[in-house]
Design a protein around this motif. Structure first.
Motif, PDB file in Angstrom:
ATOM      1  N   HIS A 122      -1.848  -2.659  17.412  1.00 33.58           N
ATOM      2  CA  HIS A 122      -2.195  -3.784  18.282  1.00 33.58           C
ATOM      3  C   HIS A 122      -1.076  -4.050  19.284  1.00 33.58           C
ATOM      4  CE1 HIS A 122      -4.134  -7.451  19.534  1.00 33.58           C
ATOM      5  NE2 HIS A 122      -3.047  -8.158  19.254  1.00 33.58           N
ATOM      6  N   ALA A 123       0.155  -3.964  18.829  1.00 33.88           N
ATOM      7  CA  ALA A 123       1.289  -4.173  19.727  1.00 33.88           C
ATOM      8  C   ALA A 123       1.345  -3.087  20.789  1.00 33.88           C
ATOM      9  CB  ALA A 123       2.588  -4.196  18.927  1.00 33.88           C
ATOM     10  N   ARG A 124       1.066  -1.843  20.365  1.00 34.53           N
ATOM     11  CA  ARG A 124       1.071  -0.752  21.337  1.00 34.53           C
ATOM     12  C   ARG A 124       0.010  -0.958  22.407  1.00 34.53           C
ATOM     13  NH1 ARG A 124       1.563   4.744  17.666  1.00 34.53           N
ATOM     14  NH2 ARG A 124       3.614   4.285  16.742  1.00 34.53           N
ATOM     15  N   ARG A 125      -1.159  -1.399  21.961  1.00 31.88           N
ATOM     16  CA  ARG A 125      -2.235  -1.619  22.921  1.00 31.88           C
ATOM     17  C   ARG A 125      -1.867  -2.723  23.912  1.00 31.88           C
ATOM     18  NH1 ARG A 125      -5.879  -5.156  23.813  1.00 31.88           N
ATOM     19  NH2 ARG A 125      -7.659  -4.558  25.093  1.00 31.88           N
ATOM     20  N   LEU A 126      -1.303  -3.806  23.396  1.00 33.70           N
ATOM     21  CA  LEU A 126      -0.878  -4.885  24.283  1.00 33.70           C
ATOM     22  C   LEU A 126       0.181  -4.402  25.257  1.00 33.70           C
ATOM     23  CD1 LEU A 126      -0.711  -7.974  21.885  1.00 33.70           C
ATOM     24  CD2 LEU A 126      -2.419  -7.480  23.652  1.00 33.70           C
ATOM     25  N   GLY A 127       1.090  -3.543  24.755  1.00 25.80           N
ATOM     26  CA  GLY A 127       2.108  -3.006  25.646  1.00 25.80           C
ATOM     27  C   GLY A 127       1.507  -2.132  26.727  1.00 25.80           C
ATOM     28  N   TYR A 128       0.538  -1.300  26.344  1.00 24.31           N
ATOM     29  CA  TYR A 128      -0.127  -0.431  27.319  1.00 24.31           C
ATOM     30  C   TYR A 128      -0.853  -1.259  28.370  1.00 24.31           C
ATOM     31  CZ  TYR A 128      -3.385   3.014  29.213  1.00 24.31           C
ATOM     32  OH  TYR A 128      -4.105   3.821  30.051  1.00 24.31           O
ATOM     33  N   VAL A 129      -1.585  -2.278  27.911  1.00 21.28           N
ATOM     34  CA  VAL A 129      -2.323  -3.136  28.840  1.00 21.28           C
ATOM     35  C   VAL A 129      -1.361  -3.846  29.787  1.00 21.28           C
ATOM     36  CG1 VAL A 129      -3.761  -5.195  29.020  1.00 21.28           C
ATOM     37  CG2 VAL A 129      -4.307  -3.438  27.328  1.00 21.28           C
TER      38      VAL A 129
END
Length: 731
Positions: free
Chosen positions: A406-413
């Motif tokens: 989830h953190a990675r996705r938020l970072g990507y976004v």
């Protein structure tokens, strides 16, 4: 895999809520529509009707959603703030529309710098801003750009007009719906029946129907007034999504036998697929003929929705969709539908940049297949890595279900959003800086050394031409205007006033009146010099696109231009009253559909009125309008793109008749004096783009002021042979 023929995909089954079941078949219809759009653009150079399908589907989904919001907002537990707050829906719209659009716009900006000549940067830059801010349709409408077959001369962002129309529709309908919903809620406090779902539905339907009727009338009426503008006009297009919206408000629940539904859906799909061949969409849409793709879309929506209604005894099984809808719900059309937005955004810029790179106006079958394959790949990648993550609809498979993921996705976004926003802002700043640079270009070639830059003298006098780069440069020549334009004595298309400028020798006793449109105006650069040299005054009466003609309904680029006729009549009377010694105006025009030029019969009555008033007429033959067998030529762009004087030139036989067509008028009118500068612009066979180290044209068909000045001596020689006081003839 295709969906089984005996059942309905799960996504199509009725949901136990007020939200209608998801229509996978409509994703498939989107897929068919985008396929038609891309194929017709790339191979056929026609409008397919696919955009009209998109508009209808957009209206169906969006107004249906707004209606459900309006009904839900009447519930006691919903606050007024929640009722009127536009941000939740607006945020979803922005997340759905902007990421892919900004990605494509940034790619277009980069490719423009790499592929396009500098002469096109400013126009494309302005369209980048118009596209990002959703007013590209108005930008194109006011600039009269036709949505015709693709060629290297087209804008890579021309297709964004439909996205702009949809964006304006979404925003306008959202604001109206929230206001109406709030009003119904307030009225329901006094009259509780006003909040009943049936009442809300009737109110919304009445408003949508009335607005659709106004829009349809406007679209039909404006076809005969200004179809080029009408094609892009949001008000003219509004009825198409509103028809889809009406279906969402009231979807008939008639129980119709499956074979009838299937037949109707099959006919509707056939009309959508074929209408691009038998309807000239550019000339007909969004007028009544647009009902073909719009109503066909409505029929397909209805046919599938009817199958999902609750059955009555003795009627069809609701799980049995018509075969057409089942086919549309199969894997391939649905996949195309899921990438339709990105595919629409990518296919046109790729086509235009490729044609520009190859210097072609049409793609072959093989090239078209390659372009579609590239568009599909880019659309899929855009959906996978831009659209879905930034919408919040997906995250990397390996990270799903974990806090780290989830953190990675938020970072990507966050990173992708920041990159898109910063890059888009930087592009906008760059466009404005380039705009300022081009706007500040000052062209002053009045002191060019005639030995180095002989211009027309190279053809007329055989002057030697040293090996030098031409002047002005292709970028600078765009600003090489005649004096009247920079001095403000040229009435534009919307200005009815007569602005009289005075040039030459203002104290002279003899006067020549320069009258007409821009093709008369460009000769002021030579007449001003001749007036100073030979002591006559030059007065100007000029209006854009308005030659001296008795035509009752003149047209400008195919658009009726009634103001021109009124202006011509007033100028004619004023010039006769001012009593100059002579008038100077155009005597010919190029033929539209065949080689050569001619004297339009509406010109001669004007000549005769001046002659009858005792005013001599200098009739200047119009200069060639650059073109070759492939079409019209934008000389500065052609040269900036690496073209030569020859490759960017025009065959003389294509653009000029063998002799000046106006010469025949002089045999019966002694005071009519034909002037012909053709031999100062063309050789015996070619009208080059560069002559004597001077670029001949400043745009599609106007001579550069620099080149006109190089024709001064020849113009003076011909005028003096007819009217001696204009100057001594050359020895």
């Amino acid at each position: 895999m295709a969906a089984p023929t005996h059942t309905v995909p799960a996504a199509l089954r009725p949901a136990p809520s007020t939200v209608p079941p998801y229509r996978t078949d409509l994703d498939g219809l989107r897929g068919i529509a985008i396929t038609l759009v891309a194929c017709f653009h790339i191979w056929f150079g026609r409008v397919s009707g696919g955009v009209d399908v998109f508009l209808t589907l957009s209206g169906y989904f969006f107004i249906g959603s707004l209606l459900r919001h309006a009904i839900h907002s009447q519930a006691p537990h919903v606050t007024l703030r929640d009722t009127i707050d536009p941000w939740p829906r607006l945020k979803r719209l922005l997340r759905r529309l902007l990421p892919a659009l900004f990605t494509v716009l940034l790619a277009v900006a980069a490719l423009t710098v790499v592929v396009m000549p500098q002469t096109r940067w400013l126009n494309i830059g302005n369209e980048l801003i118009a596209s990002a801010l959703y007013y590209q349709n108005w930008h194109l409408a006011f600039n009269s750009q036709d949505y015709l077959a693709a060629s290297s001369a087209n804008s890579p962002l021309q297709h964004i007009w439909s996205m702009s129309v949809q964006g304006q529709f979404f925003l306008g309908m959202l604001l109206i719906a929230l206001i109406v919903t709030a009003m119904i809620r307030l009225i329901a406090r006094v009259v509780p029946a006003a909040g009943d779902p049936r009442t809300v539905r009737v109110v919304v339907a009445t408003g949508v129907l009335g607005l659709a009727a106004v829009s349809f009338y406007w679209a039909h009426m404006r076809m005969s007034v200004n179809q080029e503008f009408n094609y892009y006009d949001t008000l003219a297009r509004l009825w198409e999504p509103l028809v889809g919206g009406l279906l969402a408000i009231w979807l008939p629940t008639w129980r119709v036998p499956r074979w009838i539904r299937n037949t109707l859906a099959l006919v509707a799909l056939g009309l959508i697929i074929t209408c691009g061949w038998w309807i000239d969409g550019v000339a007909s849409y969004p007028g009544p003929k647009a009902l073909v793709p719009v109503l066909s879309t409505v029929v397909i929506i209805w046919a599938g929705a009817t199958a999902l209604q609750k059955p009555r005894p003795g009627h069809d099984d609701p799980q049995s969709l018509p075969a057409v809808n089942r086919a549309l719900a199969s894997a391939a059309p649905v996949w195309l539908g899921t990438i339709a937005y990105s595919l629409y955004l990518w296919h046109w810029p790729l086509l235009i940049f490729y044609l520009t790179w190859r210097g072609k106006n049409h793609a072959s079958v093989v090239e078209g297949v390659a372009l579609i394959a590239a568009s599909l790949a880019l659309a899929w990648l855009t959906k996978l890595y831009i659209e879905d993550p930034l919408r919040g609809g997906s995250r990397p498979k390996h990270a799903r279900g974990t806090r780290d993921g989830h953190a990675r996705r938020l970072g990507y976004v966050s990173v992708m959003t920041t990159v898109l926003v910063v890059a888009t802002l930087a592009t906008g700043v760059g466009i404005k800086l380039w705009d300022r640079h081009v706007g500040n270009i000052v062209v002053d070639t009045t002191n060019l050394d005639p030995r180095l830059y002989p211009g027309a003298r190279a053809l007329l006098d055989g002057a030697p031409v040293p090996a030098l780069d031409p002047q002005p440069t292709p970028l600078m020549v765009l600003q090489d205007f005649p004096e009247t334009s920079t001095d403000g004595y040229m009435s534009d298309f919307t200005d009815p006033a007569i602005h009289v400028g005075v040039y030459g020798d203002p104290d002279a006793t003899r006067t020549i009146a320069l009258i007409g449109g821009s093709h008369a105006e460009m000769w002021i650069s030579a007449l001003n010099t001749l007036g100073l040299r030979n002591h006559f005054r030059v007065t100007t009466y000029l209006k854009m696109g308005c030659p001296m003609s008795t035509e009752l309904v003149p047209k400008q680029q195919g658009v009726p231009y009634p103001q021109c006729h009124d202006w011509v009549m007033r100028v004619k009377e004023k010039v006769i009253a001012d009593k100059p010694d002579a008038v100077f105006t155009n005597s010919t025009r190029p033929r539209d559909d065949e080689p050569g030029d001619w004297v339009p019969p509406t010109y001669t009555p004007i000549f005769d009125e001046f002659i009858d008033a005792g005013i001599a007429v200098f009739g200047i033959r119009d200069t060639p309008w650059p073109k070759n067998r492939k079409g019209l030529i934008d000389t500065p762009t052609c040269l900036a793109d690496g073209g030569t004087a020859e490759s960017c030139g025009s065959p003389r036989a294509l653009v000029l008749a063998p002799t000046d067509p106006a010469q025949a008028l002089a045999t019966t009118r002694p005071d009519f004096h034909p002037l012909d500068m053709s031999d100062g612009i063309c050789t015996a066979t070619l009208c080059p783009a560069i002559v004597g180290n001077v670029i001949v044209y400043k745009d599609w068909h106007h001579l550069s002021a620099t080149y006109v000045r190089s024709l001064t001596d020849e113009l003076g020689r011909q005028m003096a042979l007819a009217v001696p006081w204009t100057g001594p003839p050359s020895s």
